[in-house]
Motif scaffolding. Structure first.
Motif, PDB file in Angstrom:
ATOM      1  N   PHE A  85       0.792  -1.224   0.000  1.00  0.00           N
ATOM      2  CA  PHE A  85       0.000   0.000   0.000  1.00  0.00           C
ATOM      3  C   PHE A  85       0.823   1.273   0.000  1.00  0.00           C
ATOM      4  N   SER A  86       2.140   1.161   0.014  1.00  0.00           N
ATOM      5  CA  SER A  86       2.953   2.377  -0.026  1.00  0.00           C
ATOM      6  C   SER A  86       3.080   2.875  -1.464  1.00  0.00           C
ATOM      7  N   CYS A  87       3.418   4.123  -1.578  1.00  0.00           N
ATOM      8  CA  CYS A  87       3.601   4.741  -2.891  1.00  0.00           C
ATOM      9  C   CYS A  87       4.918   4.234  -3.476  1.00  0.00           C
ATOM     10  N   PRO A  88       4.908   3.574  -4.620  1.00  0.00           N
ATOM     11  CA  PRO A  88       6.139   2.984  -5.134  1.00  0.00           C
ATOM     12  C   PRO A  88       7.188   4.010  -5.549  1.00  0.00           C
ATOM     13  N   ILE A  89       6.786   5.195  -5.954  1.00  0.00           N
ATOM     14  CA  ILE A  89       7.789   6.173  -6.358  1.00  0.00           C
ATOM     15  C   ILE A  89       8.146   7.144  -5.238  1.00  0.00           C
ATOM     16  N   CYS A  90       7.448   7.061  -4.108  1.00  0.00           N
ATOM     17  CA  CYS A  90       7.749   7.921  -2.971  1.00  0.00           C
ATOM     18  C   CYS A  90       8.530   7.185  -1.894  1.00  0.00           C
ATOM     19  N   ASN A  91       8.579   5.883  -1.969  1.00  0.00           N
ATOM     20  CA  ASN A  91       9.240   5.075  -0.959  1.00  0.00           C
ATOM     21  C   ASN A  91      10.751   5.210  -1.134  1.00  0.00           C
ATOM     22  N   VAL A  92      11.397   5.878  -0.183  1.00  0.00           N
ATOM     23  CA  VAL A  92      12.823   6.178  -0.276  1.00  0.00           C
ATOM     24  C   VAL A  92      13.648   4.904  -0.325  1.00  0.00           C
ATOM     25  N   PHE A  93      13.251   3.902   0.435  1.00  0.00           N
ATOM     26  CA  PHE A  93      13.988   2.640   0.457  1.00  0.00           C
ATOM     27  C   PHE A  93      13.979   1.991  -0.919  1.00  0.00           C
ATOM     28  N   LEU A  94      12.807   1.933  -1.538  1.00  0.00           N
ATOM     29  CA  LEU A  94      12.712   1.331  -2.870  1.00  0.00           C
ATOM     30  C   LEU A  94      13.445   2.166  -3.918  1.00  0.00           C
ATOM     31  N   LEU A  95      13.351   3.485  -3.794  1.00  0.00           N
ATOM     32  CA  LEU A  95      14.060   4.340  -4.748  1.00  0.00           C
ATOM     33  C   LEU A  95      15.571   4.191  -4.625  1.00  0.00           C
ATOM     34  N   ALA A  96      16.056   3.921  -3.420  1.00  0.00           N
ATOM     35  CA  ALA A  96      17.490   3.713  -3.244  1.00  0.00           C
ATOM     36  C   ALA A  96      17.943   2.406  -3.901  1.00  0.00           C
ATOM     37  N   LEU A  97      17.065   1.410  -3.916  1.00  0.00           N
ATOM     38  CA  LEU A  97      17.419   0.127  -4.514  1.00  0.00           C
ATOM     39  C   LEU A  97      17.199   0.088  -6.023  1.00  0.00           C
ATOM     40  N   PHE A  98      16.127   0.735  -6.488  1.00  0.00           N
ATOM     41  CA  PHE A  98      15.740   0.656  -7.894  1.00  0.00           C
ATOM     42  C   PHE A  98      15.500   2.053  -8.443  1.00  0.00           C
ATOM     43  N   SER A  99      15.425   2.144  -9.746  1.00  0.00           N
ATOM     44  CA  SER A  99      15.094   3.425 -10.367  1.00  0.00           C
ATOM     45  C   SER A  99      13.579   3.613 -10.392  1.00  0.00           C
ATOM     46  N   ASN A 100      13.179   4.838 -10.645  1.00  0.00           N
ATOM     47  CA  ASN A 100      11.762   5.173 -10.691  1.00  0.00           C
ATOM     48  C   ASN A 100      11.045   4.394 -11.793  1.00  0.00           C
ATOM     49  N   SER A 101      11.672   4.259 -12.943  1.00  0.00           N
ATOM     50  CA  SER A 101      11.021   3.552 -14.048  1.00  0.00           C
ATOM     51  C   SER A 101      10.866   2.062 -13.744  1.00  0.00           C
ATOM     52  N   ILE A 102      11.842   1.464 -13.076  1.00  0.00           N
ATOM     53  CA  ILE A 102      11.729   0.053 -12.713  1.00  0.00           C
ATOM     54  C   ILE A 102      10.594  -0.134 -11.709  1.00  0.00           C
ATOM     55  N   LEU A 103      10.484   0.778 -10.749  1.00  0.00           N
ATOM     56  CA  LEU A 103       9.418   0.672  -9.749  1.00  0.00           C
ATOM     57  C   LEU A 103       8.043   0.756 -10.395  1.00  0.00           C
ATOM     58  N   MET A 104       7.852   1.691 -11.291  1.00  0.00           N
ATOM     59  CA  MET A 104       6.543   1.860 -11.911  1.00  0.00           C
ATOM     60  C   MET A 104       6.236   0.744 -12.904  1.00  0.00           C
ATOM     61  N   THR A 105       7.271   0.179 -13.520  1.00  0.00           N
ATOM     62  CA  THR A 105       7.055  -0.878 -14.509  1.00  0.00           C
ATOM     63  C   THR A 105       6.895  -2.250 -13.872  1.00  0.00           C
ATOM     64  N   TYR A 106       7.731  -2.561 -12.878  1.00  0.00           N
ATOM     65  CA  TYR A 106       7.778  -3.923 -12.361  1.00  0.00           C
ATOM     66  C   TYR A 106       7.207  -4.096 -10.952  1.00  0.00           C
ATOM     67  N   ILE A 107       7.205  -3.054 -10.145  1.00  0.00           N
ATOM     68  CA  ILE A 107       6.719  -3.191  -8.764  1.00  0.00           C
ATOM     69  C   ILE A 107       5.260  -2.756  -8.657  1.00  0.00           C
ATOM     70  N   ASP A 108       4.921  -1.618  -9.213  1.00  0.00           N
ATOM     71  CA  ASP A 108       3.574  -1.069  -9.047  1.00  0.00           C
ATOM     72  C   ASP A 108       2.468  -2.019  -9.512  1.00  0.00           C
ATOM     73  N   PRO A 109       2.607  -2.694 -10.657  1.00  0.00           N
ATOM     74  CA  PRO A 109       1.518  -3.598 -11.066  1.00  0.00           C
ATOM     75  C   PRO A 109       1.312  -4.781 -10.119  1.00  0.00           C
ATOM     76  N   TYR A 110       2.335  -5.132  -9.340  1.00  0.00           N
ATOM     77  CA  TYR A 110       2.244  -6.296  -8.463  1.00  0.00           C
ATOM     78  C   TYR A 110       1.915  -5.945  -7.018  1.00  0.00           C
ATOM     79  N   ARG A 111       1.628  -4.689  -6.729  1.00  0.00           N
ATOM     80  CA  ARG A 111       1.293  -4.303  -5.357  1.00  0.00           C
ATOM     81  C   ARG A 111       0.059  -5.038  -4.827  1.00  0.00           C
ATOM     82  N   PRO A 112      -1.009  -5.210  -5.614  1.00  0.00           N
ATOM     83  CA  PRO A 112      -2.134  -6.009  -5.088  1.00  0.00           C
ATOM     84  C   PRO A 112      -1.736  -7.451  -4.770  1.00  0.00           C
ATOM     85  N   LEU A 113      -0.868  -8.037  -5.576  1.00  0.00           N
ATOM     86  CA  LEU A 113      -0.393  -9.393  -5.311  1.00  0.00           C
ATOM     87  C   LEU A 113       0.415  -9.435  -4.011  1.00  0.00           C
ATOM     88  N   LEU A 114       1.245  -8.424  -3.788  1.00  0.00           N
ATOM     89  CA  LEU A 114       1.990  -8.342  -2.526  1.00  0.00           C
ATOM     90  C   LEU A 114       1.039  -8.258  -1.339  1.00  0.00           C
TER      91      LEU A 114
END
Length: 145
Positions: free
Chosen positions: A84-113
């Motif tokens: 339920f966190s914002c994938p492009i606002c999450n500092v931890f995720l942004l430190a690990l991945f780029s913004n485009s990777i988060l929106m392409t590969y993480i955001d669509p799977y948030r309901p599955l998570l």
């Protein structure tokens, strides 16, 4: 007295988690944090379920014997937070991945998570409840003449 204490602890954890996670993720509007991804019904559902299950887990926590399920509960909470966190606002995720990777590969799977988090919590709480019932049955059987 013990039952009341566990219910109060569980309620405090549940309500505290709801407000903490809600403010940190921007699901609860506040001046500290502006969410960049639109809020969805899934986000609110997983926020409520994660907070509720965390509170139930704490309420079920035995006072004398600490089980090894704490890591699973922490993992379920983290996965729920990612759901339920914002994938492009999450500092931890942004430190690990780029913004485009988060929106392409993480955001669509948030309901599955979120579903994975809920299933892990349900399984954990169910197994702990069964353990507690077995302990109660043993105690009752040992006290019978």
């Amino acid at each position: 007295m013990l039952l009341r204490t566990t219910i109060v602890k569980g309620t405090v954890v549940s309500v505290g988690s709801f407000f903490l996670f809600g403010v940190v993720t921007g699901l609860l509007p506040n001046p500290l944090y502006v969410r960049m991804v639109p809020r969805t019904l899934f986000d609110y559902t997983f926020l409520i379920l994660t907070a509720l299950f965390a509170g139930i887990y704490v309420a079920q926590q035995p006072t004398t014997d600490r089980s090894g399920n704490d890591r699973l509960a922490l993992g379920s909470t983290i996965i729920g937070f990612l759901a339920f966190s914002c994938p492009i606002c999450n500092v931890f995720l942004l430190a690990l991945f780029s913004n485009s990777i988060l929106m392409t590969y993480i955001d669509p799977y948030r309901p599955l998570l979120g579903v994975i988090s809920v299933l892990l919590f349900v399984g954990l709480l169910y197994s702990r409840q069964r353990q507690n019932c077995e302990l109660c049955e043993r105690a009752v059987n040992s006290e019978s003449p």
